[in-house]
Design an enzyme around this catalytic site. Structure first.
Site, short mmCIF file in Angstrom:
data_model
loop_
_atom_site.label_atom_id
_atom_site.label_comp_id
_atom_site.label_asym_id
_atom_site.label_seq_id
_atom_site.Cartn_x
_atom_site.Cartn_y
_atom_site.Cartn_z
N CYS A 353 0.96 -1.03 0.16
CA CYS A 353 -0.01 0.02 -0.03
C CYS A 353 0.93 1.28 0.09
O CYS A 353 1.83 1.33 0.65
CB CYS A 353 -0.81 0.03 1.27
SG CYS A 353 -1.86 -1.32 1.40
N GLU A 387 2.00 -3.58 -6.00
CA GLU A 387 0.82 -4.73 -6.10
C GLU A 387 -0.31 -4.10 -6.66
O GLU A 387 -0.38 -2.88 -6.52
CB GLU A 387 0.40 -5.28 -4.58
CG GLU A 387 1.45 -6.15 -3.83
CD GLU A 387 0.95 -6.54 -2.70
OE1 GLU A 387 1.63 -7.20 -1.94
OE2 GLU A 387 -0.29 -6.24 -2.19
#
Ligand SMILES: [Zn+2]
Length: 497
Positions: A353, A387
């Site tokens: 994140c 990601e």
């Protein structure tokens, strides 16, 4: 405008009055997500269909255009909202289907390539296509007038990327937040695309109406007041507060100013916990181990969730490292943003994140976080990739970072003996630590790749060159690798984190 003879219920759609960015009235279609009654006065929580969820809000009845009310259509086996893909409860069948979708969609990312024989799937690209490309060796032709032979539209890229869903992580983690990744495939004028966060997207069991609504109105963090964009799983009893107070150093949440002041007399942190691994000027980075500093890591995740739509929050922070960027003044090291990173990633993820806190956004800090993540990868001797899915804002920052990083290299290439300078995708990837797939997607996005007389040629138009030079003049904040003091750990040898 609301007519009391008709009941406006959850799931109904109708135009709702809002101000656009230039403060003009507009009436976009919105969906009612919730209705509440405060002393006989109704309030409606609306999601604007073609806008990012961060703009969802409570509105008064006079803002509803009830003449155009659409009632929810009934849909079989869907006990909740109709027409709301994200609000359906997760089922095993659906998850299987999603997995299948993610595989086929992933292959499309590179299948939409403009040039014959470029990678047709992520897997193929590693197995055979890249070596082939390397053999044919890239020529870089600067300021060339060749017209592109084919092109990949921006639309093509974003619409594909937007649907990228990562495979379910093998490791089971506890979650307390919710995601609804299907519910808002739209954006507010920004190219719609992947969301921030990745390995953290997995558990959809909390995917319900509660987690679709902002629950915290305002957060006070040091000298900033932040208005959350999305739901965050702070304790229920804190959601009715007008302001939630956070200690800006340990990120502990408190229900009143008095409690915060009492806390500050005891809390002697003036910087994030963990090791300061970078300092240049007033910018520092701290590395925090999610196992050793669990409370801090959890509090950071709670704060971050307020601004990250797609992240399922995990109380199990053990598998992650957190890199917190701070700005120093006489009062201490103030958090600006952070990224998390799995200690071990089999998929070469170097960011899980990533977030710049709103008061610091649009000032170059996001790109600084990204640059730092690649500097870590360089020290590790690896290439990395964030990601997926990325958020809309996350994708914009990454696109811009990748473009600038790659163009910087291409424009530094010198021609020898009047020949075109040459470079391979692998070389670009090794120099930058940007994973090959991202190098290729960026070259495609910039529309630089041409196929000419049996060779791939990267053509840098004057527009591209000038645009790049202008952008680089504005990029004042840079990471200085000399100021990084970081020794990567081999987590696989530690057995347990
Ligand atoms: Zn504190």
């Amino acid at each position: 405008m609301a007519d009391h003879s008709v009941e406006i219920t959850e799931g109904c759609r109708l135009p709702v009055l809002r101000k656009n960015q230039v403060n003009e009235d507009e009436w976009p279609l919105a969906e009612i997500l919730s209705v509440k009654d405060i002393q006989g006065k109704k309030l409606y929580y609306v999601h604007y269909i073609d806008f990012n969820k961060r703009l969802d809000e409570w509105v008064t009845p006079d803002r509803l255009d009830i003449k155009k009310l659409q009632f929810p259509k009934k849909e079989a086996k869907t006990p909740m909202k109709d027409g709301l893909p994200g609000s359906r409860p997760s089922s095993p069948e659906r998850d299987v289907k999603r997995k299948a979708e993610s595989v086929s969609l992933a292959t499309q990312v590179t299948a939409a390539t403009p040039v014959p024989s470029l990678p047709s799937s992520a897997e193929a690209s590693q197995a055979s296509v890249y070596p082939a490309m390397r053999d044919s060796s890239f020529s870089i032709k600067s300021r060339d007038e060749h017209e592109p032979l084919t092109s990949l539209t921006t639309n093509g890229t974003t619409s594909i990327q937007r649907h990228l869903i990562p495979p379910q992580p093998g490791r089971k983690r506890k979650s307390c937040g919710g995601t609804d990744e299907d519910s808002q495939d739209s954006s507010d004028g920004i190219p719609s695309a992947p969301r921030m966060t990745g390995s953290l997207v997995s558990d959809r069991s909390h995917d319900d109406i509660v987690t679709r609504m902002k629950n915290i109105d305002c957060i006070e963090l040091g000298r900033h007041r932040l208005k959350p964009w999305y739901f965050s799983p702070y304790p229920q009893e804190l959601t009715s507060l007008l302001i939630l107070y956070l200690c800006e150093f340990c990120l502990k949440y408190l229900k009143s100013l008095k409690c915060l002041q009492r806390h500050l007399t005891k809390c002697n942190l003036r910087h994030p916990p963990g090791n300061e691994i970078y300092r240049k000027g007033t910018i520092s980075f701290f590395e925090i181990d999610g196992r050793k500093n669990k409370a801090y890591s959890q509090n950071l995740c709670l704060l971050a969730k307020c601004f990250l739509d797609h992240k399922t929050l995990y109380y199990d922070t053990d598998p992650f490292l957190f890199y917190v960027m701070t700005e120093y003044d006489s009062k201490g090291f103030h958090i600006v943003g952070y990224f998390s990173k799995e200690k071990e990633s089999t998929e070469d993820y170097n960011v899980a994140c990533i977030l710049t806190l709103p008061p610091y956004q649009r000032r170059g800090y996001g790109k600084l976080l990204i640059e730092f993540s690649y500097e870590l990868s360089k020290v590790e001797g690896k290439t990395g990739t964030p990601e997926k899915p990325l958020s809309d804002l996350g994708l914009l920052s990454y696109r811009s970072y990748w473009s600038q990083t790659i163009l910087e290299i291409l424009m530094d290439l010198k021609s020898e003996n009047g020949e075109r300078p040459q470079i391979t995708i692998n070389e670009i990837s090794e120099i930058t630590s940007v994973k090959k797939e991202d190098v290729i997607s960026t070259l495609q996005y910039l529309n630089l790749i041409n196929y000419y007389k049996g060779q791939y040629i990267l053509t840098l138009s004057e527009d591209i060159v000038e645009g790049h030079e202008r952008a680089m003049q504005k990029r004042h904040l840079r990471i200085d690798p000399k100021c990084l003091h970081f020794t990567p750990k081999d987590w696989s040898k530690r057995g347990k984190w």
